[in-house]
Design a protein around this motif. Structure first.
Motif, PDB file in Angstrom:
ATOM      1  N   SER A   7       0.856  -1.175   0.000  1.00 53.51           N
ATOM      2  CA  SER A   7       0.000   0.000   0.000  1.00 53.51           C
ATOM      3  C   SER A   7       0.897   1.230   0.000  1.00 53.51           C
ATOM      4  O   SER A   7       1.924   1.264   0.700  1.00 53.51           O
ATOM      5  N   ILE A   8       0.530   2.232  -0.748  1.00 54.16           N
ATOM      6  CA  ILE A   8       1.421   3.375  -0.980  1.00 54.16           C
ATOM      7  C   ILE A   8       1.732   4.151   0.298  1.00 54.16           C
ATOM      8  O   ILE A   8       2.869   4.560   0.521  1.00 54.16           O
ATOM      9  N   GLY A   9       0.729   4.344   1.140  1.00 52.28           N
ATOM     10  CA  GLY A   9       0.955   5.115   2.361  1.00 52.28           C
ATOM     11  C   GLY A   9       2.011   4.503   3.265  1.00 52.28           C
ATOM     12  O   GLY A   9       2.989   5.168   3.631  1.00 52.28           O
ATOM     13  N   PRO A  10       1.850   3.243   3.674  1.00 50.95           N
ATOM     14  CA  PRO A  10       2.880   2.615   4.497  1.00 50.95           C
ATOM     15  C   PRO A  10       4.251   2.579   3.829  1.00 50.95           C
ATOM     16  O   PRO A  10       5.277   2.764   4.499  1.00 50.95           O
ATOM     17  N   LEU A  11       4.295   2.345   2.516  1.00 50.23           N
ATOM     18  CA  LEU A  11       5.588   2.331   1.834  1.00 50.23           C
ATOM     19  C   LEU A  11       6.277   3.695   1.921  1.00 50.23           C
ATOM     20  O   LEU A  11       7.509   3.770   1.967  1.00 50.23           O
ATOM     21  N   SER A  12       5.491   4.765   1.956  1.00 50.06           N
ATOM     22  CA  SER A  12       6.101   6.093   2.090  1.00 50.06           C
ATOM     23  C   SER A  12       6.784   6.245   3.443  1.00 50.06           C
ATOM     24  O   SER A  12       7.830   6.893   3.555  1.00 50.06           O
ATOM     25  N   GLN A  13       6.195   5.618   4.478  1.00 57.12           N
ATOM     26  CA  GLN A  13       6.853   5.623   5.789  1.00 57.12           C
ATOM     27  C   GLN A  13       8.167   4.866   5.730  1.00 57.12           C
ATOM     28  O   GLN A  13       9.139   5.243   6.389  1.00 57.12           O
ATOM     29  N   GLY A  14       8.183   3.785   4.951  1.00 54.28           N
ATOM     30  CA  GLY A  14       9.423   3.034   4.801  1.00 54.28           C
ATOM     31  C   GLY A  14      10.490   3.847   4.106  1.00 54.28           C
ATOM     32  O   GLY A  14      11.664   3.815   4.492  1.00 54.28           O
ATOM     33  N   GLN A  15      10.115   4.591   3.073  1.00 57.84           N
ATOM     34  CA  GLN A  15      11.105   5.419   2.382  1.00 57.84           C
ATOM     35  C   GLN A  15      11.645   6.511   3.297  1.00 57.84           C
ATOM     36  O   GLN A  15      12.817   6.880   3.197  1.00 57.84           O
ATOM     37  N   TYR A  16      10.817   7.008   4.203  1.00 59.22           N
ATOM     38  CA  TYR A  16      11.302   7.990   5.179  1.00 59.22           C
ATOM     39  C   TYR A  16      12.496   7.422   5.947  1.00 59.22           C
ATOM     40  O   TYR A  16      13.437   8.144   6.278  1.00 59.22           O
ATOM     41  N   GLY A  17      12.465   6.097   6.189  1.00 63.82           N
ATOM     42  CA  GLY A  17      13.547   5.474   6.941  1.00 63.82           C
ATOM     43  C   GLY A  17      14.898   5.688   6.302  1.00 63.82           C
ATOM     44  O   GLY A  17      15.870   6.037   6.987  1.00 63.82           O
ATOM     45  N   HIS A  18      15.000   5.485   4.976  1.00 58.02           N
ATOM     46  CA  HIS A  18      16.320   5.657   4.353  1.00 58.02           C
ATOM     47  C   HIS A  18      16.528   7.046   3.763  1.00 58.02           C
ATOM     48  O   HIS A  18      17.667   7.476   3.579  1.00 58.02           O
ATOM     49  N   ARG A  19      15.452   7.747   3.483  1.00 61.59           N
ATOM     50  CA  ARG A  19      15.577   9.076   2.883  1.00 61.59           C
ATOM     51  C   ARG A  19      15.932  10.142   3.913  1.00 61.59           C
ATOM     52  O   ARG A  19      16.742  11.035   3.649  1.00 61.59           O
ATOM     53  N   VAL A  20      15.356  10.047   5.110  1.00 64.18           N
ATOM     54  CA  VAL A  20      15.518  11.092   6.136  1.00 64.18           C
ATOM     55  C   VAL A  20      16.126  10.543   7.425  1.00 64.18           C
ATOM     56  O   VAL A  20      17.093  11.085   7.957  1.00 64.18           O
ATOM     57  N   ALA A  21      15.544   9.455   7.939  1.00 65.81           N
ATOM     58  CA  ALA A  21      15.892   9.005   9.285  1.00 65.81           C
ATOM     59  C   ALA A  21      17.303   8.440   9.397  1.00 65.81           C
ATOM     60  O   ALA A  21      18.044   8.779  10.333  1.00 65.81           O
ATOM     61  N   LEU A  22      17.676   7.562   8.473  1.00 71.30           N
ATOM     62  CA  LEU A  22      19.009   6.964   8.575  1.00 71.30           C
ATOM     63  C   LEU A  22      20.111   8.017   8.479  1.00 71.30           C
ATOM     64  O   LEU A  22      21.045   8.001   9.302  1.00 71.30           O
ATOM     65  N   PRO A  23      20.076   8.947   7.525  1.00 72.61           N
ATOM     66  CA  PRO A  23      21.108   9.989   7.508  1.00 72.61           C
ATOM     67  C   PRO A  23      21.162  10.787   8.820  1.00 72.61           C
ATOM     68  O   PRO A  23      22.246  11.136   9.287  1.00 72.61           O
ATOM     69  N   ARG A  24      20.005  11.034   9.412  1.00 72.92           N
ATOM     70  CA  ARG A  24      19.975  11.782  10.677  1.00 72.92           C
ATOM     71  C   ARG A  24      20.662  10.993  11.790  1.00 72.92           C
ATOM     72  O   ARG A  24      21.436  11.545  12.587  1.00 72.92           O
ATOM     73  N   ILE A  25      20.389   9.690  11.830  1.00 71.62           N
ATOM     74  CA  ILE A  25      20.977   8.847  12.870  1.00 71.62           C
ATOM     75  C   ILE A  25      22.472   8.644  12.643  1.00 71.62           C
ATOM     76  O   ILE A  25      23.279   8.711  13.582  1.00 71.62           O
ATOM     77  N   VAL A  26      22.872   8.382  11.400  1.00 68.33           N
ATOM     78  CA  VAL A  26      24.304   8.185  11.120  1.00 68.33           C
ATOM     79  C   VAL A  26      25.086   9.449  11.452  1.00 68.33           C
ATOM     80  O   VAL A  26      26.189   9.374  12.023  1.00 68.33           O
ATOM     81  N   LYS A  27      24.528  10.600  11.147  1.00 73.77           N
ATOM     82  CA  LYS A  27      25.204  11.855  11.480  1.00 73.77           C
ATOM     83  C   LYS A  27      25.405  11.977  12.991  1.00 73.77           C
ATOM     84  O   LYS A  27      26.490  12.365  13.461  1.00 73.77           O
ATOM     85  N   LEU A  28      24.384  11.633  13.761  1.00 71.66           N
ATOM     86  CA  LEU A  28      24.509  11.695  15.217  1.00 71.66           C
ATOM     87  C   LEU A  28      25.580  10.725  15.709  1.00 71.66           C
ATOM     88  O   LEU A  28      26.418  11.096  16.547  1.00 71.66           O
ATOM     89  N   MET A  29      25.579   9.502  15.209  1.00 75.59           N
ATOM     90  CA  MET A  29      26.579   8.526  15.639  1.00 75.59           C
ATOM     91  C   MET A  29      27.991   8.990  15.265  1.00 75.59           C
ATOM     92  O   MET A  29      28.934   8.843  16.054  1.00 75.59           O
ATOM     93  N   ASN A  30      28.137   9.563  14.076  1.00 76.85           N
ATOM     94  CA  ASN A  30      29.447  10.056  13.660  1.00 76.85           C
ATOM     95  C   ASN A  30      29.881  11.248  14.496  1.00 76.85           C
ATOM     96  O   ASN A  30      31.045  11.339  14.918  1.00 76.85           O
ATOM     97  N   ASP A  31      28.964  12.170  14.727  1.00 75.81           N
ATOM     98  CA  ASP A  31      29.305  13.349  15.527  1.00 75.81           C
ATOM     99  C   ASP A  31      29.715  12.961  16.944  1.00 75.81           C
ATOM    100  O   ASP A  31      30.622  13.563  17.526  1.00 75.81           O
TER     101      ASP A  31
END
Length: 335
Positions: free
Chosen positions: A98-122
């Protein structure tokens, strides 16, 4: 209703909440089949002692592998892990696309993972990222993002976050081999760690993991400390780095269910768990999901936890691979 990932992870813990997808598998299939002639798997109160012991002894905790001391004279080992499920738990694993839930999944790699990796690196905090292979295939740019700092580890979390306990042995093994090989091809390094989708083992999982030569496993809950897995009464030589539901973000951060909690309240649970691990000189292992904890209002819990741990001092931050190799060496398992 809980999201798919939480429902399927919690199904063995919440047998009475009335959700049809949870009402399955009181007894693993192959165990039930092997005892079908002598025992009725639906009436365990009538089982013989042999059948009960066979059930519980399939996979057990063996010797404690918590070392006398951690590197740098640290009092506690901190292992931060991320199950990077993304679209796999938003419909792909079940085929309920379903398109809606899949959009939440894309948020994971589009926005969330970069935010978390940046925090871990910092913060210079080494972390382990467990991937269903399809999560990485959909967005392969996640691998160089994680690898760039040289701090982190990429490990295996299934093929498409499949429900491994519902698979026959041949299919489960085929999917795990595919997952390992695809993750290696994309990340550039063969993964050495395994975490089962939904944090559960089929009667065949441990045999497959051992056959494939993984260094460690991280799906089970026999202890707070690292330990050696025992299968059918025999030591396996495989390190278990145990997980726990109260040290997982998904069950408590569901905004559409009745278990939702303020991220700052969850942070205090994690802080209390860490403080006790620090007192005991053991291990603190936290599991997070980028598509869950990578949101702005939730990452404050992770930021606050790291701040507290660093202020406490005498902490060894490590990847799962680093921790597994260290406890193996201290226990003389590689001699």
């Amino acid at each position: 209703m809980l999201p798919d990932c939480t429902i399927l992870k919690l199904k063995h813990l919440l047998p009475a909440i009335g959700l049809t997808c949870l009402a399955t598998m009181a007894v693993p299939a192959s165990f039930a089949e092997s005892n079908a002639k002598a025992e009725d798997p639906k009436t365990p109160w009538n089982w013989s002692e042999e059948t009960v012991f066979n059930a519980v002894n399939q996979v057990r905790a063996g010797r404690d592998l918590n070392p006398e001391s951690w590197p740098g004279n640290a009092r506690v080992a901190v292992l931060l892990s991320y199950d990077v499920d993304n679209e796999t738990v938003m419909g792909l694993r079940t085929g309920d696309v379903s398109i809606g839930p899949l959009s939440q999944g894309q948020y994971g790699h589009r926005v969330a993972l970069p935010r978390i990796v940046k925090l871990m690196n910092d913060e210079q905090v080494p972390s382990t990222f467990f991937f269903p292979a399809w999560s990485l295939k959909i967005a392969p740019q996640q691998a160089p993002l994680i690898n760039e700092s040289g701090l982190h580890e990429i490990a295996v979390h299934g093929w498409i976050h499949e429900l491994n306990t519902s698979l026959d042995a041949a299919t489960e093994e085929r999917l795990l081999i595919q997952a390992r090989d695809e993750i290696e091809a994309i990340s550039g390094k063969r993964p050495v760690g395994y975490r089962a989708p939904s944090w559960n083992h089929s009667p065949n999982t441990l045999r497959i993991v051992r056959k494939m030569g993984f260094l460690y496993e991280s799906s089970l809950m026999h202890d707070d400390r690292p330990y050696e897995l025992v299968q059918d009464g025999e030591a396996t030589g495989l390190v278990e780095l145990p997980v726990e539901w109260i040290l997982d973000d998904a069950p408590m951060f569901n905004p559409r269910g009745n278990r939702y909690m303020n991220p700052r309240d969850i942070m205090q649970v994690w802080i209390d768990e860490f403080d006790k691990a620090w007192e005991e000189g053991t291990m603190f292992l936290l599991t997070l999901h980028p598509h869950v904890s990578g949101h702005r209002s939730r990452i404050v819990a992770l930021e606050g936890l790291i701040e507290h741990m660093k202020a406490k001092g005498q902490v060894w931050f490590a990847t799962h691979e680093e921790a597994a190799r260290y406890v193996r060496a201290q226990a003389g398992m590689d001699q």
